[in-house]
Write a protein that holds these residues in place. Sequence first.
Motif, PDB file in Angstrom:
ATOM      1  N   ALA B   2     -26.734  40.724  32.547  1.00  0.00           N
ATOM      2  CA  ALA B   2     -25.645  41.618  33.064  1.00  0.00           C
ATOM      3  C   ALA B   2     -25.664  42.282  31.655  1.00  0.00           C
ATOM      4  N   ALA B   5     -22.386  44.740  32.166  1.00  0.00           N
ATOM      5  CA  ALA B   5     -21.335  44.037  31.808  1.00  0.00           C
ATOM      6  C   ALA B   5     -20.572  43.449  30.638  1.00  0.00           C
ATOM      7  N   THR B   6     -21.317  43.721  29.810  1.00  0.00           N
ATOM      8  CA  THR B   6     -20.642  43.682  28.111  1.00  0.00           C
ATOM      9  C   THR B   6     -20.246  45.235  27.607  1.00  0.00           C
ATOM     10  N   GLN B   7     -19.156  44.723  26.972  1.00  0.00           N
ATOM     11  CA  GLN B   7     -19.415  46.977  25.956  1.00  0.00           C
ATOM     12  C   GLN B   7     -20.300  46.453  24.859  1.00  0.00           C
ATOM     13  N   ASP B   8     -20.717  45.723  25.116  1.00  0.00           N
ATOM     14  CA  ASP B   8     -21.630  46.081  24.059  1.00  0.00           C
ATOM     15  C   ASP B   8     -22.670  46.643  23.343  1.00  0.00           C
ATOM     16  N   ALA B 110     -22.729  45.698  37.913  1.00  0.00           N
ATOM     17  CA  ALA B 110     -23.039  44.373  37.223  1.00  0.00           C
ATOM     18  C   ALA B 110     -24.468  44.261  37.296  1.00  0.00           C
ATOM     19  N   LEU B 111     -25.467  44.456  38.413  1.00  0.00           N
ATOM     20  CA  LEU B 111     -26.853  43.616  37.498  1.00  0.00           C
ATOM     21  C   LEU B 111     -27.864  45.473  37.915  1.00  0.00           C
ATOM     22  N   ALA B 181     -21.063  41.868  43.376  1.00  0.00           N
ATOM     23  CA  ALA B 181     -20.265  41.311  41.783  1.00  0.00           C
ATOM     24  C   ALA B 181     -19.892  42.299  40.779  1.00  0.00           C
ATOM     25  N   ASN B 185     -16.405  41.595  39.641  1.00  0.00           N
ATOM     26  CA  ASN B 185     -15.896  41.259  37.725  1.00  0.00           C
ATOM     27  C   ASN B 185     -15.584  42.537  36.938  1.00  0.00           C
ATOM     28  N   MET B 186     -15.673  43.487  37.668  1.00  0.00           N
ATOM     29  CA  MET B 186     -15.476  44.161  36.486  1.00  0.00           C
ATOM     30  C   MET B 186     -14.842  45.140  36.845  1.00  0.00           C
ATOM     31  N   ARG B 187     -13.906  44.954  37.490  1.00  0.00           N
ATOM     32  CA  ARG B 187     -12.869  45.623  38.026  1.00  0.00           C
ATOM     33  C   ARG B 187     -12.128  45.356  36.492  1.00  0.00           C
ATOM     34  N   ALA B 188     -11.431  47.471  36.046  1.00  0.00           N
ATOM     35  CA  ALA B 188     -10.528  47.340  34.371  1.00  0.00           C
ATOM     36  C   ALA B 188      -9.371  45.821  34.400  1.00  0.00           C
ATOM     37  N   PRO B 524     -12.611  50.275  28.891  1.00  0.00           N
ATOM     38  CA  PRO B 524     -11.712  50.223  29.593  1.00  0.00           C
ATOM     39  C   PRO B 524     -10.830  51.209  29.494  1.00  0.00           C
TER      40      PRO B 524
END
Lengths: 40, 539
Positions: B2, B5-8, B110-111, B181, B185-188, B524
């Motif tokens: 994922a 899914a991260t900000q990194d 997400a994936l 997913a 899970n990914m909405r701002a 975001p």
Amino acid sequence: MQQPASFDPAQRRAAVRRTVGFLVAAIVVILGLFLLQFVV
Amino acid sequence: MAHAATQDHHDDHHEAPKSFFRRWFMSTNHKDIGTLYLIFALLMFFIGGSMAMLIRAELFEPGLQLVQPYFFNELTTMHALVMIFGAIMPAFVGLGNWMIPLMVGAPDMALPRMNNMSFWLLPFAFTILLSSFFLPGGAPAGGWTMYPPLSIQGGDSIAFLIFFVHVSGISSIMGAINIIATILNMRAPGMDLLKMPIFVWTWLITAFLLIAVMPVLAGAVTMLLTDKYFGTSFFNAAGGGDPVLFQHVFWFFGHPEVYIMILPAFGIISEIIPTFSRKPLFGYKAMVYATASIAFLSFIVWAHHMFAVGLPLGAELFFMYATMLIAVPTGVKVFNWVTTMWKGSLTFETPMLFAVAFVILFTIGGFSGIMLALVPADFQYQDTYFVVAHFHYVLVTGAAFSIMAAVYYWLPKWSGNMYSERWGKIHFWLSVISVNVLFFPQHFLGLAGMPRRVPDYNVAFADFNMISSIGGFVFGATQLIFVGVIIHCVFFAKKKATDRVWEGSKGLEWTVPSPAPHHTFSVPPVIDDSQLAHGDVGH
């Protein structure tokens, strides 16, 4: 579920995993019902 | 898995990869994968469309002219499979890939790696399917519904078809998991479920339908496979099985599949009409609830495809009433689209023209659906051209028109250029006229008793068939204009698109530059309710 998961990367990864796990489990159950047709 | 899914993210990922292979074959970017899906769907639209042209050419006049009857059956079967699984569904997945992350303020799906795999399974699946034309015995010819015993009495092409269904089914399921997913899970932050654009809502519900029914199709065709090759008798009456069981299982998949192909269309139309009416969507929550109601009802109407197999009277009544009930939430939607336009500052750019045509022509398909839902009448209509007319109004002037509307609507955002409005309108008017010339006479043919899936017919049906074929040829040729408009817009257009593109457009996707950068919303976005597509619906 009104608010999405936290923007914390670890929490978000965990939330995605939970969602995917739940959906995969649902698919396995449906396919399992078909599998039963072959064994009973 | 994922990662997105991260900000990194790493700073060296801001631009698209320079290498063609890395960018298009190894992409994990939702926009590039969305583009791949859309190009694939367009290609399949033309492959399936060329089969339709052959079908209409054969039916241009009575008698056998161009193709052998068995090959004609191959054409009808493959046309349906290619259009459903190759054109309509991948087009919606492509639009979802492109727009869902942009609409909910997510940096990507997400994936993302699974997203790549979902797409790249499709070319393999369709290579398997289309290669069956070259098998001894030819391609599958028993209809896209694969009813036994007919479907397993042909050659080995059914095995290719079953493998195709498995592979494309895995692709669809993975795509659906990804979309769910992403949306959940990914909405701002601040993008509550009931602030999401309707297109996102309709895709969320569609994805749940896909998860629920694609495994059912996989199970049904696997039973078909073991019946043909491994000595089981699930559907073989001689061995104690029942061929009608297949129809029950198939249509438990098949009817929700109809809504898989139309709910995202409802979402697209619900985005376009408010933009060009310069008004918020009327009844946002009612639209969400109506979509969910249609999805629920889609699971309890499957046997309306089988009224003539000899169901008990109670079952026929139940499925008739349940089917007619679908008209209620669908009516809510049509009412809300019309009410959104009511007293709006309407302009009729190409996306709006396709959207208005959708509302009118899809409703015609809906009405003929109600007619088909009536058990006593269905005994007359079933397996006639009336059914063909019905589902083509729903799928061509419904689903396909919504995809064309969506392409015109979002193409400036994707490409950064404005398409030619003049040629867009020419494409629209030629399409809308020719598609009615193509499909409307088929109602009359069906009511007069012309059966489906026949290469030859009584001379009494000659005139309407000739009219229908002429409409078909014009409609087919017109779609070349569509391709021309897209190519011109992407590569040659001089007029640049603004970020907002349309005067009345609202929503996060219009806050990013045109063309949308390779990566968006790495940070975001701040949600401003007044800029959301549907305003502050909570109040």
